[in-house]
Structure formats: C-alpha cells, structure tokens
Design a protein around this motif. Structure first.
Motif, mmCIF file in Angstrom:
data_model
loop_
_atom_site.group_PDB
_atom_site.id
_atom_site.type_symbol
_atom_site.label_atom_id
_atom_site.label_comp_id
_atom_site.label_asym_id
_atom_site.label_seq_id
_atom_site.Cartn_x
_atom_site.Cartn_y
_atom_site.Cartn_z
ATOM 1 N N GLY A 120 0.844 -1.189 0.000
ATOM 2 C CA GLY A 120 0.000 0.000 0.000
ATOM 3 C C GLY A 120 0.880 1.239 0.000
ATOM 4 N N THR A 122 0.972 5.548 1.571
ATOM 5 C CA THR A 122 0.305 6.663 2.237
ATOM 6 C C THR A 122 -0.247 7.606 1.166
ATOM 7 N N CYS A 124 -3.174 7.259 -0.232
ATOM 8 C CA CYS A 124 -3.867 6.463 -1.256
ATOM 9 C C CYS A 124 -5.299 6.980 -1.449
ATOM 10 N N VAL A 127 -8.077 4.336 -0.640
ATOM 11 C CA VAL A 127 -8.326 4.191 0.805
ATOM 12 C C VAL A 127 -9.071 5.425 1.319
ATOM 13 N N VAL A 171 -4.341 2.354 5.643
ATOM 14 C CA VAL A 171 -3.464 1.875 4.564
ATOM 15 C C VAL A 171 -2.686 0.643 5.030
ATOM 16 N N VAL A 204 4.307 -0.677 3.161
ATOM 17 C CA VAL A 204 3.697 0.620 2.842
ATOM 18 C C VAL A 204 4.769 1.545 2.286
#
Ligand SMILES: [Zn+2]
Length: 216
Positions: A120, A122, A124, A127, A171, A204
C-alpha cells in the motif's frame, strides 16, 4: 613402460539450473533496491532493450508485487529492478480479486516466485474514498464499488484502533488484510508457505520519501 593414462573420470551429471533466491534473499534484494533508490544510486537509467535478450526463454521474477495503480508507486522504480525481476499486479487500493489471485498463483506455481509483497502507500486515494464512505461524507459511486468496498473492513478496523493517524493506519491494515487473505486463498500458496519456498509480506510506501516500510 608407458604409464597408462587413467581413463577420464565420468563427468558428473549436469547440475540442475541454479535455484532462484529464497524468500528471505528476495526480500533482502528488494530492501537493498529501495535503499539504492533512496540514495539516488538506482541503475534503471541503464536499462536497455538488450536486457530483454536473455529473458526470451522465460522469466523467474524474484517477487510478485500487489501494488496500487497510483502513478507514484511503480514497483520497478521504487525497488530498482529492471526487466524480468518483478511480477506486478496493480489495482487502485492494492486489493486482489479472482483474476489477481490467479495471476499470483501463476507467478508462484509456474514462475517459482518466492515472495509476494502487498504494497500500500500513504496518501492512497482509494483508501481515502473508502474512509469517506465509512464516515458518511461521500455516497458510494456504483462505478467505483469494486474498488472501494474491499477496503472498507480495513477502514473500520482502523477506526476501532487508537492510531493517531487513521488514514495511515487504514493503509497499513488494508495491506496486512490483503496479505493475510492471500496466505489462505489458494492451496498452492498455502503449500508453498508451508514448505518455506514462499513468503507473503505487507509493506507501505511512504508517499513523500519513496521509502518502502515492510510491516512486521
Ligand atoms: Zn493508492
């Protein structure tokens, strides 16, 4: 009297093709690649068409990356890996549907890929959209349903946590949930995990720095 020459020893049977990296070695290569990218020492500027030549017979990627479609999260650049190295499945919100799962199984079962990274990032948008639905500040656009709905459980779990940054927590949890589900989604993946020939990890990517943090 001439000494009879000894008969040449029978050659050993041809050794099997060198094995690819173990899951831990592949993970170390990704971490080293991301470190090189962060230091500005990536070598992708030297990737050229000739690099495709030795790959004409097939591919043995060191990792499968389940990533977000976000244009700021290309796995090859973030991990400093050229042709033939990463098998990428990218969907906004880095979730996995049946076709995505089949692609992962193909990579593990038929390309001997030792590592799956669910990555994933940050910031996103997918999300954030799921958060907006959960918070009731945005109606669910039916056109985006397939993208948003699979992320909602992670948002709800984040909301129940004591995280200081709910968006980042969502996330992280989304990546972890997808990784957890993959571990039990298919018998061949479960068998490879059991045999130690596969690892599935969550990570992430930090939007600002480009650093990829692997989650424990
Ligand atoms: Zn995204």
């Amino acid at each position: 009297m001439a000494v009879l020459e000894r008969e040449a020893p029978t050659p050993e049977p041809e050794a099997p093709a060198p094995a690819g990296p173990t899951p831990d070695q592949a993970l170390a290569e990704l971490k080293a690649g991301n470190d090189a990218f962060l230091r500005g020492e990536n070598n992708l500027g030297y990737v050229k068409v000739d690099d495709l030549e030795p790959l004409q017979g097939g591919q043995n990627p060191i990792a499968t990356i389940v990533g977000c479609a976000d244009s700021r999260t290309p796995p090859t650049i973030l991990f400093n890996q050229g042709f033939g190295r990463l098998f990428s499945i990218r969907v906004a919100g880095n979730t996995v549907d049946r076709r995505g799962l089949a692609s992962i199984v193909y990579a593990v079962k038929h390309l001997n890929c030792p590592l799956v990274v669910v990555m994933g990032h940050t910031g996103c948008g997918a999300v954030a959209a799921a958060e907006a639905i959960v918070d009731g500040v945005m109606p669910l656009d039916p056109s985006l349903e397939e993208m948003i709905v699979p992320i909602i459980p992670a948002v709800l779990e984040a909301r129940r946590s004591d995280a200081t940054d709910m968006a980042v927590r969502a996330v992280e949890l989304n990546a972890q949930r997808v990784a957890d589900k993959l571990r039990v989604a298919d018998a061949s993946l479960a068998d490879a995990l059991e045999a130690g020939t596969l690892k599935v990890v969550a990570a992430v990517k930090q939007m600002h720095s480009g650093e990829v943090k692997f989650l424990g």
